[in-house]
Design a protein around this motif. Structure first.
Motif, PDB file in Angstrom:
ATOM      1  N   GLU A 112       5.876 -29.154 -26.278  1.00  0.00           N
ATOM      2  CA  GLU A 112       4.660 -29.789 -25.752  1.00  0.00           C
ATOM      3  C   GLU A 112       3.751 -28.756 -25.090  1.00  0.00           C
ATOM      4  O   GLU A 112       2.527 -28.786 -25.264  1.00  0.00           O
ATOM      5  N   CYS A 160      11.484 -28.150 -28.123  1.00  0.00           N
ATOM      6  CA  CYS A 160      11.382 -29.542 -27.671  1.00  0.00           C
ATOM      7  C   CYS A 160      12.607 -29.975 -26.878  1.00  0.00           C
ATOM      8  O   CYS A 160      12.577 -31.031 -26.246  1.00  0.00           O
ATOM      9  N   GLY A 184       7.871 -34.256 -33.692  1.00  0.00           N
ATOM     10  CA  GLY A 184       7.494 -34.917 -32.446  1.00  0.00           C
ATOM     11  C   GLY A 184       8.512 -34.780 -31.338  1.00  0.00           C
ATOM     12  O   GLY A 184       8.513 -35.567 -30.397  1.00  0.00           O
TER      13      GLY A 184
END
Ligand code: FES
Length: 111
Positions: free
Chosen positions: A29, A90, A44
């Motif tokens: 992120e 992540c 994601g």
């Protein structure tokens, strides 16, 4: 906005330092938010793509820690570019303990 510091060297060798990182934000992120070249985060943050692969500065390895089995299995799929200090960005969450962390974005796997 947070105040933790992270240094990321992108896939082109350009080093970026950020001092506004929130506790709890993961490195994928952080990289994406700042447009760091080579961090894509295609899945994601689901530990299922390895497009957030980074090499942790060895000086920080003990604090960051080893990947778990699921993450390791994903890293093993990009074994051609994996190193001893590989982590999926992540899966590394920022905390006060990691304030000042330094990582390098891994090149894309040829697999
Ligand atoms: Fe896909 Fe990290 S964003 S494994």
């Amino acid at each position: 906005m947070g105040n933790l510091k992270v240094t990321m060297t992108d896939v082109n060798g350009v080093t970026h330092s950020f001092g506004d990182v929130d506790a709890g934000a993961n490195l994928m992120e952080v990289g994406k938010a700042h447009g760091v070249a080579g961090i894509f985060g295609d899945c994601g943050g689901g530990c299922a793509c390895a497009t957030c692969h980074v090499y942790v500065d060895p000086a920080w390895w003990a604090k960051v820690g080893e990947p778990d089995d699921i993450e390791y299995a994903m890293l093993d799929m990009v074994a051609d570019v994996m190193k001893d200090t590989s982590r999926l960005g992540c899966q590394v969450k920022m905390s006060a303990e990691l304030d000042g962390l330094s990582v390098k974005v891994a090149p894309a796997s040829g697999v």
